[in-house]
Each structure stands twice: as structure tokens, then as C-alpha cells.
Design a protein around this motif. Structure first.
Motif, PDB file in Angstrom:
ATOM      1  N   ALA A 107       0.810  -1.221   0.000  1.00 42.13           N
ATOM      2  CA  ALA A 107       0.000   0.000   0.000  1.00 42.13           C
ATOM      3  C   ALA A 107       0.840   1.267   0.000  1.00 42.13           C
ATOM      4  CB  ALA A 107      -0.937  -0.002   1.206  1.00 42.13           C
ATOM      5  N   VAL A 108       2.161   1.128   0.062  1.00 40.53           N
ATOM      6  CA  VAL A 108       3.044   2.296   0.139  1.00 40.53           C
ATOM      7  C   VAL A 108       4.153   2.175  -0.899  1.00 40.53           C
ATOM      8  CG1 VAL A 108       2.562   2.730   2.569  1.00 40.53           C
ATOM      9  CG2 VAL A 108       4.427   1.189   1.945  1.00 40.53           C
ATOM     10  N   SER A 109       4.871   3.277  -1.101  1.00 34.30           N
ATOM     11  CA  SER A 109       5.959   3.313  -2.083  1.00 34.30           C
ATOM     12  C   SER A 109       7.305   3.422  -1.387  1.00 34.30           C
ATOM     13  CB  SER A 109       5.787   4.511  -3.017  1.00 34.30           C
ATOM     14  OG  SER A 109       4.571   4.421  -3.731  1.00 34.30           O
ATOM     15  N   MET A 110       8.310   2.775  -1.958  1.00 30.26           N
ATOM     16  CA  MET A 110       9.653   2.825  -1.382  1.00 30.26           C
ATOM     17  C   MET A 110      10.304   4.168  -1.667  1.00 30.26           C
ATOM     18  SD  MET A 110      12.875   0.211  -1.872  1.00 30.26           S
ATOM     19  CE  MET A 110      12.179  -0.993  -0.747  1.00 30.26           C
ATOM     20  N   ARG A 111      10.833   4.798  -0.599  1.00 28.94           N
ATOM     21  CA  ARG A 111      11.555   6.060  -0.750  1.00 28.94           C
ATOM     22  C   ARG A 111      13.059   5.853  -0.641  1.00 28.94           C
ATOM     23  NH1 ARG A 111      13.378  10.010   2.790  1.00 28.94           N
ATOM     24  NH2 ARG A 111      12.358   9.000   4.570  1.00 28.94           N
ATOM     25  N   ILE A 112      13.493   4.889   0.168  1.00 23.15           N
ATOM     26  CA  ILE A 112      14.913   4.655   0.402  1.00 23.15           C
ATOM     27  C   ILE A 112      15.319   3.283  -0.134  1.00 23.15           C
ATOM     28  CG2 ILE A 112      16.709   4.412   2.153  1.00 23.15           C
ATOM     29  CD1 ILE A 112      15.611   7.261   1.806  1.00 23.15           C
ATOM     30  N   ASP A 113      16.213   3.284  -1.109  1.00 21.01           N
ATOM     31  CA  ASP A 113      16.755   2.042  -1.658  1.00 21.01           C
ATOM     32  C   ASP A 113      18.205   1.917  -1.193  1.00 21.01           C
ATOM     33  OD1 ASP A 113      17.716  -0.084  -3.080  1.00 21.01           O
ATOM     34  OD2 ASP A 113      17.266   0.738  -5.067  1.00 21.01           O
ATOM     35  N   SER A 114      18.422   1.050  -0.208  1.00 21.83           N
ATOM     36  CA  SER A 114      19.769   0.897   0.369  1.00 21.83           C
ATOM     37  C   SER A 114      20.512  -0.306  -0.189  1.00 21.83           C
ATOM     38  CB  SER A 114      19.668   0.775   1.894  1.00 21.83           C
ATOM     39  OG  SER A 114      18.954  -0.403   2.248  1.00 21.83           O
ATOM     40  N   SER A 115      20.004  -0.903  -1.244  1.00 21.31           N
ATOM     41  CA  SER A 115      20.593  -2.140  -1.759  1.00 21.31           C
ATOM     42  C   SER A 115      22.044  -1.948  -2.197  1.00 21.31           C
ATOM     43  CB  SER A 115      19.764  -2.675  -2.931  1.00 21.31           C
ATOM     44  OG  SER A 115      19.686  -1.722  -3.982  1.00 21.31           O
ATOM     45  N   HIS A 116      22.378  -0.741  -2.674  1.00 22.46           N
ATOM     46  CA  HIS A 116      23.734  -0.504  -3.162  1.00 22.46           C
ATOM     47  C   HIS A 116      24.761  -0.631  -2.045  1.00 22.46           C
ATOM     48  CE1 HIS A 116      20.965   1.642  -5.898  1.00 22.46           C
ATOM     49  NE2 HIS A 116      21.778   1.187  -6.829  1.00 22.46           N
ATOM     50  N   PHE A 117      24.435  -0.112  -0.860  1.00 27.11           N
ATOM     51  CA  PHE A 117      25.389  -0.218   0.242  1.00 27.11           C
ATOM     52  C   PHE A 117      25.636  -1.676   0.607  1.00 27.11           C
ATOM     53  CE2 PHE A 117      26.130  -0.944   4.753  1.00 27.11           C
ATOM     54  CZ  PHE A 117      27.369  -0.330   4.892  1.00 27.11           C
ATOM     55  N   TRP A 118      24.557  -2.414   0.841  1.00 24.11           N
ATOM     56  CA  TRP A 118      24.713  -3.805   1.286  1.00 24.11           C
ATOM     57  C   TRP A 118      25.455  -4.647   0.257  1.00 24.11           C
ATOM     58  CZ3 TRP A 118      24.086  -4.097   6.239  1.00 24.11           C
ATOM     59  CH2 TRP A 118      23.154  -3.294   6.879  1.00 24.11           C
ATOM     60  N   SER A 119      25.213  -4.389  -1.015  1.00 20.85           N
ATOM     61  CA  SER A 119      25.912  -5.160  -2.050  1.00 20.85           C
ATOM     62  C   SER A 119      27.394  -4.787  -2.105  1.00 20.85           C
ATOM     63  CB  SER A 119      25.257  -4.945  -3.417  1.00 20.85           C
ATOM     64  OG  SER A 119      25.340  -3.592  -3.829  1.00 20.85           O
ATOM     65  N   HIS A 120      27.712  -3.521  -1.845  1.00 13.37           N
ATOM     66  CA  HIS A 120      29.110  -3.095  -1.874  1.00 13.37           C
ATOM     67  C   HIS A 120      29.917  -3.730  -0.751  1.00 13.37           C
ATOM     68  CE1 HIS A 120      28.537  -0.135  -5.050  1.00 13.37           C
ATOM     69  NE2 HIS A 120      29.802   0.180  -4.961  1.00 13.37           N
ATOM     70  N   VAL A 121      29.295  -3.918   0.407  1.00 13.96           N
ATOM     71  CA  VAL A 121      30.042  -4.506   1.536  1.00 13.96           C
ATOM     72  C   VAL A 121      29.784  -6.006   1.660  1.00 13.96           C
ATOM     73  CG1 VAL A 121      30.158  -2.340   2.795  1.00 13.96           C
ATOM     74  CG2 VAL A 121      28.230  -3.871   3.200  1.00 13.96           C
ATOM     75  N   ASN A 122      28.948  -6.530   0.764  1.00 12.21           N
ATOM     76  CA  ASN A 122      28.730  -7.972   0.641  1.00 12.21           C
ATOM     77  C   ASN A 122      28.120  -8.620   1.889  1.00 12.21           C
ATOM     78  OD1 ASN A 122      28.804 -10.264  -1.029  1.00 12.21           O
ATOM     79  ND2 ASN A 122      30.719 -10.974  -0.110  1.00 12.21           N
ATOM     80  N   ILE A 123      27.206  -7.912   2.529  1.00  7.04           N
ATOM     81  CA  ILE A 123      26.419  -8.480   3.622  1.00  7.04           C
ATOM     82  C   ILE A 123      24.973  -8.023   3.439  1.00  7.04           C
ATOM     83  CG2 ILE A 123      28.308  -8.600   5.275  1.00  7.04           C
ATOM     84  CD1 ILE A 123      27.155  -6.098   6.617  1.00  7.04           C
ATOM     85  N   GLU A 124      24.078  -8.559   4.247  1.00  4.08           N
ATOM     86  CA  GLU A 124      22.671  -8.175   4.192  1.00  4.08           C
ATOM     87  C   GLU A 124      22.185  -7.860   5.608  1.00  4.08           C
ATOM     88  OE1 GLU A 124      20.566  -7.745   1.693  1.00  4.08           O
ATOM     89  OE2 GLU A 124      22.069  -8.240   0.172  1.00  4.08           O
ATOM     90  N   PRO A 125      21.189  -6.968   5.745  1.00  2.00           N
ATOM     91  CA  PRO A 125      20.599  -6.745   7.063  1.00  2.00           C
ATOM     92  C   PRO A 125      19.876  -8.009   7.517  1.00  2.00           C
ATOM     93  CG  PRO A 125      19.316  -5.642   5.353  1.00  2.00           C
ATOM     94  CD  PRO A 125      20.562  -6.146   4.693  1.00  2.00           C
ATOM     95  N   ILE A 126      20.005  -8.353   8.791  1.00  2.00           N
ATOM     96  CA  ILE A 126      19.440  -9.618   9.271  1.00  2.00           C
ATOM     97  C   ILE A 126      18.432  -9.440  10.410  1.00  2.00           C
ATOM     98  CG2 ILE A 126      21.417 -10.984   8.541  1.00  2.00           C
ATOM     99  CD1 ILE A 126      22.468 -10.896  11.388  1.00  2.00           C
ATOM    100  N   TYR A 127      18.154  -8.180  10.768  1.00  2.00           N
ATOM    101  CA  TYR A 127      17.199  -7.933  11.848  1.00  2.00           C
ATOM    102  C   TYR A 127      16.066  -7.025  11.365  1.00  2.00           C
ATOM    103  CZ  TYR A 127      21.054  -9.743  14.639  1.00  2.00           C
ATOM    104  OH  TYR A 127      22.065 -10.521  15.142  1.00  2.00           O
ATOM    105  N   PRO A 128      15.214  -7.527  10.473  1.00  2.00           N
ATOM    106  CA  PRO A 128      14.140  -6.693   9.924  1.00  2.00           C
ATOM    107  C   PRO A 128      13.007  -6.485  10.930  1.00  2.00           C
ATOM    108  CG  PRO A 128      13.884  -8.924   9.151  1.00  2.00           C
ATOM    109  CD  PRO A 128      15.189  -8.894   9.909  1.00  2.00           C
ATOM    110  N   PHE A 129      12.347  -5.360  10.782  1.00  2.00           N
ATOM    111  CA  PHE A 129      11.149  -5.117  11.584  1.00  2.00           C
ATOM    112  C   PHE A 129       9.965  -5.792  10.898  1.00  2.00           C
ATOM    113  CE2 PHE A 129       7.238  -2.792  12.441  1.00  2.00           C
ATOM    114  CZ  PHE A 129       7.225  -2.791  13.828  1.00  2.00           C
ATOM    115  N   VAL A 130       9.194  -6.542  11.678  1.00  2.00           N
ATOM    116  CA  VAL A 130       7.970  -7.171  11.174  1.00  2.00           C
ATOM    117  C   VAL A 130       6.849  -6.818  12.151  1.00  2.00           C
ATOM    118  CG1 VAL A 130       6.804  -9.291  10.521  1.00  2.00           C
ATOM    119  CG2 VAL A 130       9.276  -9.057  10.128  1.00  2.00           C
ATOM    120  N   THR A 131       5.806  -6.173  11.654  1.00  2.00           N
ATOM    121  CA  THR A 131       4.708  -5.741  12.513  1.00  2.00           C
ATOM    122  C   THR A 131       4.141  -6.912  13.312  1.00  2.00           C
ATOM    123  OG1 THR A 131       4.124  -4.029  10.899  1.00  2.00           O
ATOM    124  CG2 THR A 131       2.468  -4.574  12.570  1.00  2.00           C
ATOM    125  N   GLY A 132       4.038  -6.705  14.609  1.00  2.00           N
ATOM    126  CA  GLY A 132       3.442  -7.722  15.469  1.00  2.00           C
ATOM    127  C   GLY A 132       4.406  -8.765  15.986  1.00  2.00           C
TER     128      GLY A 132
END
Length: 295
Positions: free
Chosen positions: A262-287
Motif C-alpha cells: 500500500a506504500v511506495s519505497m523512498r529509500i533504496d539501500s541495496s547498493h550499500f549492502w551489495s558493496h560490503v557484501n552483507i545483508e541486514p538480518i534484523y528486519p522489523f515485522v509488525t506484530g
């Protein structure tokens, strides 16, 4: 005694970073304004003091290979005083045989607030009007000291729970603005620590630039806040307005489409994570509870 990392301002992010550095066996020191919990007591003069403050006293700070600035710098002037003063301090240590003259890596934590394009990437220039003097400080560190600026999305973790942010919308007018743009970007403090450690470990990949850092997801603020009965009531009152009905596509709270779709992405951080070759592992999930095991 020299350390690998100096954390200027051991607050929310600093504590996560300290825990990570300890687990990696990396030597570090950290500052707070009152020297609590074994930190070094030190502070940088605020903007209201800058005009009258004398030379900043750096004698309490150790030599470090990487320096992480976690607090906002109010303009190029104070950023320049910080960097030049610290470098002179290190040169003084080198003269008495306790340090060297190698310039440190500067890592500065900024905000994604100045990025307004949909979506914004690491190539998107910040909105100067939105970023103000903080952007001046960022540009100074990047252009003149090959620093790395990490522009962070909304910080969360532990007691800092996004569902409690509904308190920032005490009335219909403030909530109306939030409903007009429900996109919310987040990043866990532990993932910020991992991002900083990645920069320290491979500075050649990201130094001399600015990077957007989020959990790579887009969240729906209304989905997060609607569990607050006060917010729910205010939304129902707003839905009596034709304009608001058109905005959300219904006049009934329970019929509002919620979630990332229902919303649009404003921040695309994929470039940073790909440059340092890791991924975020603690996502927020409602509830769901905070996934960080250290909580």
C-alpha cells in the motif's frame, strides 16, 4: 593506549557497535558526556557554544584507526574543528612516541531525512533545505577527508519500538500528514553496527562517499500504528472527509489496505549492502518481537 575504533557518542548505536566489536575482539574506546559505564568523559561544544568555546580538549581521546561520529555535527565549521583538532592531537602523541601520524578513517552517521526522491539511492543528492547544516558537515568529511557517511533510516531495537511512535501524532492534523505519506524505512541498531563494522573492515569499498542504510524494506506506518486505539479513532474521524476517503480508498477503517503493497519505497539501500557484501538480518515485522538475541 591506541585502539582500533573510537566511538564518539556511545548512545543507542554505540552500544550495539560496542557489543559487536567486543565479540570480534576489536579494541575500541567510546565517549559519553558523563563518562558512564566505563566510557571516556568527553563532549564536543554545541552550536550555541561554538562562538565562545576555546580549543577543544582532545587529551582524553586515544589514537584510533577508525573514528565513528554518532551525533549530528552542526555545520562545516564544527566538523573542521573536530577533525583538525583530533589530527593535531595524534601528531602530538607521535612526537612523544605514543602515537603515529597516519590519518584515521572518519565514519559519520547521518539521516535519510534529506532524501526526497522516490526512490532515493546512493546516487541521489540530498535536499539541502531538508538536511541543513548537517549536510554541510557530511560533504566536508567526504570531500576533504575521504570519509564515509552512512545516512540511516529510522533507528529501532530494544525499547525503541516503532509501534510506540504513534505518540508523535497527537491530533488529526499531524496524523493527516502521516497518512499522506505512510512509507516508513527502518534499520535495527544491530544492523547499523554490522554496517559500520563492514566499513571498518573494507574501507576501500565505501570510503569517500555517502550511503543510504535501511533494512531494504518499506513499511506502512499506518499498519504499525493502527493498533493504538487513539490512532484508530482519529483515522475514523478523518475518514469522514471526502479527501481522506479518496486518499485511502475507503470510508471504513477496517477496509483500508495495509502493508508494504500500500506504500511506495523512498529509500533504496541495496547498493550499500551489495558493496560490503552483507545483508541486514534484523528486519522489523509488525506484530513480531525484536529478533536481536541480545535484547
Amino acid at each position: 593506549m591506541a585502539v582500533s575504533v573510537l566511538i564518539l557518542g556511545c548512545g543507542f548505536v554505540g552500544k550495539y557497535l560496542g557489543d559487536l566489536l567486543k565479540s570480534k575482539g576489536v579494541s575500541f574506546a567510546a565517549t559519553t558526556t558523563d563518562g558512564r559505564e566505563g566510557t571516556t568523559k568527553w563532549r564536543l561544544p554545541g552550536p550555541e557554544e561554538e562562538a565562545t568555546a576555546g580549543d577543544i580538549d582532545f587529551r582524553a581521546l586515544p589514537e584510533a584507526q577508525s573514528i565513528v561520529i554518532t551525533f549530528p555535527l552542526q555545520g562545516k565549521g564544527i566538523a573542521k574543528r573536530l577533525v583538525h583538532g583530533y589530527i593535531e592531537h595524534i601528531r602530538a602523541l607521535a612526537k612523544d612516541g605514543t602515537g603515529n601520524t597516519k590519518k584515521p578513517l572518519w565514519i559519520y552517521l547521518g539521516s535519510t531525512r534529506p532524501f526526497k526522491e522516490m526512490p532515493s539511492t546512493y546516487l541521489t543528492p540530498p535536499d539541502i533545505a531538508a538536511g541543513g547544516v548537517r549536510v554541510e558537515a557530511e560533504e566536508y568529511l567526504i570531500q576533504e577527508h575521504d570519509g564515509c557517511v552512512l545516512n540511516l533510516a529510522g533507528l529501532w531495537g530494544g525499547a525503541r519500538d516503532p509501534k510506540n511512535w504513534s505518540r508523535f501524532y497527537p491530533d488529526k492534523e499531524k496524523l493527516r500528514k502521516r497518512l499522506a505519506d505512510r512509507s516508513l524505512h527502518l534499520v535495527h541498531g544491530a544492523d547499523v553496527a554490522r554496517a559500520i563494522y563492514a566499513v571498518i573492515s573494507q574501507p576501500e569499498a565505501v570510503s569517500g562517499g555517502r550511503w543510504l542504510v535501511s533494512d531494504r524494506r518499506v513499511h506502512d506506518a499506518l499498519e504499525i500504528y493502527i493498533g493504538d486505539t487513539r490512532i484508530r479513532r482519529l483515522v475514523q474521524e478523518l475518514l469522514k472527509e471526502t479527501e481522506m476517503q479518496s486518499l485511502v480508498g475507503t470510508a471504513v477503517v477496517d477496509d483500508i489496505e495495509l502493508g508494504p503493497s500500500a506504500v511506495s519505497m523512498r529509500i533504496d539501500s541495496s547498493h550499500f549492502w551489495s558493496h560490503v557484501n552483507i545483508e541486514p538480518i534484523y528486519p522489523f515485522v509488525t506484530g513480531r518481537p525484536d529478533p536481536y538475541p541480545g535484547v
